[in-house]
Design a protein around this motif. Structure first.
Motif, mmCIF file in Angstrom:
data_model
loop_
_atom_site.group_PDB
_atom_site.id
_atom_site.type_symbol
_atom_site.label_atom_id
_atom_site.label_comp_id
_atom_site.label_asym_id
_atom_site.label_seq_id
_atom_site.Cartn_x
_atom_site.Cartn_y
_atom_site.Cartn_z
ATOM 1 N N VAL A 184 0.924 -1.273 0.178
ATOM 2 C CA VAL A 184 -0.070 -0.024 -0.072
ATOM 3 C C VAL A 184 0.883 1.107 -0.006
ATOM 4 O O VAL A 184 1.756 1.412 0.911
ATOM 5 N N VAL A 185 0.895 2.123 -0.931
ATOM 6 C CA VAL A 185 1.600 3.274 -1.108
ATOM 7 C C VAL A 185 0.782 4.172 -1.116
ATOM 8 O O VAL A 185 -0.137 4.646 -1.656
ATOM 9 N N THR A 186 1.328 5.459 -0.075
ATOM 10 C CA THR A 186 0.513 6.573 -0.006
ATOM 11 C C THR A 186 1.507 7.774 0.041
ATOM 12 O O THR A 186 2.481 7.812 0.422
ATOM 13 N N MET A 187 0.783 8.574 -0.700
ATOM 14 C CA MET A 187 1.653 10.192 -0.751
ATOM 15 C C MET A 187 0.671 11.036 -0.208
ATOM 16 O O MET A 187 -0.421 11.255 -0.228
ATOM 17 N N LYS A 188 1.639 11.873 0.657
ATOM 18 C CA LYS A 188 0.956 12.611 1.620
ATOM 19 C C LYS A 188 1.717 14.172 1.225
ATOM 20 O O LYS A 188 2.917 14.356 1.025
ATOM 21 N N TYR A 189 0.725 15.031 1.359
ATOM 22 C CA TYR A 189 1.352 16.709 0.835
ATOM 23 C C TYR A 189 0.747 17.323 2.241
ATOM 24 O O TYR A 189 -0.570 17.663 2.373
ATOM 25 N N TYR A 190 1.716 18.189 2.497
ATOM 26 C CA TYR A 190 1.302 19.278 3.745
ATOM 27 C C TYR A 190 1.428 20.422 3.263
ATOM 28 O O TYR A 190 2.443 20.989 3.004
ATOM 29 N N ASN A 191 0.344 21.431 3.180
ATOM 30 C CA ASN A 191 0.240 22.818 2.803
ATOM 31 C C ASN A 191 0.411 23.451 4.195
ATOM 32 O O ASN A 191 -0.694 23.604 5.022
ATOM 33 N N ALA A 192 1.462 24.345 4.312
ATOM 34 C CA ALA A 192 1.677 25.025 5.466
ATOM 35 C C ALA A 192 0.600 26.083 5.689
ATOM 36 O O ALA A 192 0.209 26.516 6.509
#
Length: 312
Positions: A121-129
């Motif tokens: 299971v591959v997950t990409m996460k993006y945090y927008n400050a």
């Protein structure tokens, strides 16, 4: 390991029906500043760069942020990739050759110890400050020994599709609605969809065919009541089309918000004269011919298997 092939998941969206019921016109002195509120309250993640020496291989790619999120991008944003719960890659916004930062792009290296044929299971996460919002996309995949490695075209993950704030998405054919309301669109105009006073979809018209036929709408839940607003730049006026509703998910005959085997069985029972309690005939009529019959039974099977009523 090819991280560029992930996130090809088809997002099953709500069936949104817009009907022009009440049309009002208001003069305005300037263009409205309609925008979707993507803000959240997520704390900045304490992600740590993985130890490269612990992994046998890696893949590299350039990731670009969706256009709709680019106005909020900053050099404080983060992008990470996980396999299961293990962080396998971490990146800050791209630093260009002249030393300036391109906050909308990331050079991401993902590490791997998996072998061809392994399912992960591959997950990409993006945090927008700026938004204080954490976007996430996951996909279960079997690794391909023939997978390509390296940098090709930029990869643009659809982070807004199924975001934690607006988990339900759909597209609406605005062109037909405007035609019914007697509104002639022109380049430079702005169209937006609202739930109450909250903007849930917006586009400045620059390509009439694509934007008016496929305006993306973001919903918090199924069945939200929506209205359409259209800014006429030449006439400096805003048209409001009210009383529009998203009443059901096409194919969701049982009304539980998901198109699955229970709807398939429910339609079969309905055809045989044993309609289950709470059966929604309108949702079951997936081909829109006014009758629930075997063609709808097949259509729901296609939605389950292929994500669309035609099975293509």
């Amino acid at each position: 390991m090819n991280y560029k092939r992930i996130f090809s998941t088809v997002f099953l969206s709500a069936a949104l029906t817009l009907q022009a019921a009440a049309n009002t016109v208001s003069p305005v002195s300037e263009a409205p500043q309609w925008q979707i509120d993507w803000s959240g309250n997520e704390a900045r993640p304490d992600w740590q760069e993985p130890d490269a020496s612990a992994y046998a291989s890696f893949a590299v790619m350039i990731v670009s942020i969706e256009e709709i999120l680019q106005p909020y991008a900053s050099q404080d944003d983060l992008l990470a990739i996980f396999v299961g719960d293990e962080l396998r890659g971490l990146a800050s916004p791209l630093v260009k050759g002249d030393g300036t930062v391109d906050a909308t792009r990331f050079l991401l290296k993902g590490y791997s110890n998996e072998s061809a044929g392994d399912q992960v299971v591959v997950t990409m996460k993006y945090y927008n400050a700026q938004l204080k919002q954490l976007f996430s996309l996951s996909e279960s995949m079997t690794l391909d020994e023939d997978a390509d490695l390296g940098i090709y075209d930029d990869f643009v993950p659809p982070f807004t599709q199924g975001s934690p704030k607006y988990p339900v998405t759909t597209t609406v054919d605005v062109a037909s609605l405007l035609a019914d309301a007697g509104i002639t669109p022109a380049e430079g105009d702005i169209v937006a969809v609202f739930v109450g006073d909250e903007c849930r979809g917006v586009a400045q018209i620059s390509n009439l065919d694509s934007q008016l036929s496929n305006l993306t709408v973001f919903l918090r839940e199924e069945g939200e009541t929506v209205s359409l607003k259209y800014y006429d730049a030449t006439g400096q006026r805003v048209f409001t089309i009210n009383d529009s509703t998203a009443e059901y998910v096409s194919g969701d005959a049982t009304g539980d918000g998901v198109v699955d085997v229970s709807d398939y069985i429910g339609i079969a029972n309905y055809i045989l004269g044993n309609a289950p309690a709470g059966f929604n005939e309108q949702a079951a009529d997936v081909n829109g011919d006014g009758v629930v019959d075997v063609s709808d039974y097949i259509g729901v099977a296609n939605i389950i298997l292929y994500g669309n009523v035609n099975g293509k």
